[in-house]
Enzyme design. Sequence first.
Site, PDB file in Angstrom:
ATOM      1  N   GLY A 173       0.764  -1.244   0.000  1.00 54.42           N
ATOM      2  CA  GLY A 173       0.000   0.000   0.000  1.00 54.42           C
ATOM      3  C   GLY A 173       0.787   1.282   0.000  1.00 54.42           C
ATOM      4  CD  GLU A 231       0.277  -9.200   1.797  1.00 56.02           C
ATOM      5  OE1 GLU A 231      -0.608  -8.457   1.328  1.00 56.02           O
ATOM      6  OE2 GLU A 231       0.011 -10.236   2.421  1.00 56.02           O
ATOM      7  N   PRO A 232       4.496  -5.279  -0.603  1.00 58.78           N
ATOM      8  CG  PRO A 232       6.721  -4.623  -0.871  1.00 58.78           C
ATOM      9  CD  PRO A 232       5.846  -5.590  -0.130  1.00 58.78           C
ATOM     10  N   GLY A 233       3.585  -3.749  -3.714  1.00 56.71           N
ATOM     11  CA  GLY A 233       3.474  -3.996  -5.150  1.00 56.71           C
ATOM     12  C   GLY A 233       3.934  -2.768  -5.903  1.00 56.71           C
ATOM     13  NE  ARG A 234      -0.084   2.156  -6.068  1.00 48.96           N
ATOM     14  CZ  ARG A 234      -1.212   2.124  -6.792  1.00 48.96           C
ATOM     15  NH1 ARG A 234      -1.252   2.645  -7.982  1.00 48.96           N
ATOM     16  NH2 ARG A 234      -2.313   1.585  -6.296  1.00 48.96           N
ATOM     17  NE  ARG A 248      -3.003   2.693 -11.367  1.00 44.90           N
ATOM     18  CZ  ARG A 248      -2.986   3.908 -10.884  1.00 44.90           C
ATOM     19  NH1 ARG A 248      -2.495   4.891 -11.610  1.00 44.90           N
ATOM     20  NH2 ARG A 248      -3.447   4.177  -9.688  1.00 44.90           N
ATOM     21  CE1 TYR A 253      -8.913   1.322  -9.486  1.00 46.77           C
ATOM     22  CE2 TYR A 253      -7.044   1.431 -10.986  1.00 46.77           C
ATOM     23  CZ  TYR A 253      -7.923   0.692 -10.222  1.00 46.77           C
ATOM     24  OH  TYR A 253      -7.811  -0.670 -10.192  1.00 46.77           O
ATOM     25  CB  CYS A 277     -15.297   2.674 -29.943  1.00 44.46           C
ATOM     26  SG  CYS A 277     -14.540   2.624 -31.559  1.00 44.46           S
ATOM     27  CD  GLU A 278     -15.903   2.133 -23.418  1.00 40.44           C
ATOM     28  OE1 GLU A 278     -16.367   2.986 -22.643  1.00 40.44           O
ATOM     29  OE2 GLU A 278     -16.143   0.933 -23.359  1.00 40.44           O
TER      30      GLU A 278
END
Length: 434
Positions: free
Chosen positions: A251, A290-293, A329, A333, A360-361
Amino acid sequence: MARTLGHTGTGPARELVMESVRLSEVARSAGTPCYVYSAEALLSPLRELQKGLAPLESTGPGAPLICFAVKSCPNLSILKLLAAAGAGMDLVSGGELARAIAAGTPGERMVFSGVGKTADEMRAALSAGILAFNAESESELDALEKVAAAENRIARVSLRFNPDVDAGTHPYIATGLKRNKFGLSKKELLRAVERAVSLPHIRVAGISMHIGSQLVSLAPMREAYASLRALLAPVNSRLKAPLEFIDLGGGLGIRYRNEKPPSIADYCKLVVKSFGKLPKDLPPLRILIEPGRLISGPAGVLLTRVLYTKEQGKRRFLICDGAMNDLIRPALYEGFHEIVPVTGPAGGARSKMDVVGPVCESADFLAQDRMLPTRIQEGDLLAVLDAGAYGFSMASNYNSRPRPPEILIEKDRFRVIRPRETLDDLLARERALC
Ligand code: LLP
């Protein structure tokens, strides 16, 4: 921006480099869009965490374990690099388990998180000998007991605590509030401990926690750690053998724009201060995170080429070959990723533009109302920064677009670690069935 990104040359010959490789050269060779990662940028936060948590080695049983959150960047070569540097893996599916095994991670360095593990996933994780299942409900404990009994194994469990703190992050990535589906409140957790003690194939070995992602302040962590500390004695008093470890989750945020996330050193100091010295009646505990980012985010960029430019009233669009299916992302978000031209002079006039893709969005944008050099034109190469975490990992085939290749840079060399998907890859599974 990763410390391994920089520039070479001046004026029109100025170019973005990662480690010692020009990103324009990677784009020429691999095509665009493509994800490019720096090995050094992946390893350096891992080393900093290892160093920052090292004081816990003398107070706890066993070295602290840094389990990389595989979901943030699951490429096998990247997992292999991190596992070889001592990382464990935090998994959330049988697929991630298969990746961690293929990358050579020892089972005793794996933890399995998530609210919805299936019996098949439990069986596979048990046979891999993982360190712990981060269990999230009593129903999950019952299911795990059944699987472990049939396999004649003991499942080591770490119950996930939900401390009900506001992590101050985007609501889609906050997980530590009572209203979230994650973890157990103090009362529920103590009840789950009692239930677990009655299950012969379950052994409660730890307490785990993860309050959210992209946290840019230590305050919610400090609050959550205090609640967790207060839980240790009541949990231990209900167990036959005391807890062995606590898993603090991931986190810690990174700087995408103007956030000021805490440094790795300060984060580690907080962990060491909170858990280095426990009250005398508590046995020492091993610390897991548990680091990810933090590890993968700044290490990766998405390279994309401008296909067309378009003026619509006052709006200017850069229409690129990279899209929301490649990096979701911004759309999902409202995530901000800095965008820089890969070649050309620094400075010069800037104007507001939208960087969009071919999907197409209207949500298909990499940036909106972004001040970028006015000189950007068709054919120019752009780098979308800090895209290593939840970038390729969340890419899809929406609009039947093949997913981009992944490239790893090590010093002055680069290699493809996942080739671009082909149209054949996309059609193969259906062709024979129509
Ligand atoms: N541990 C658990 C149990 C998690 O659920 C997560 C992330 C992590 C560790 C790693 O968190 P990190 O250190 O990377 O913040 N797709 C979103 C982020 C979702 C995070 C989900 N859980 C995004 O792109 O921002």
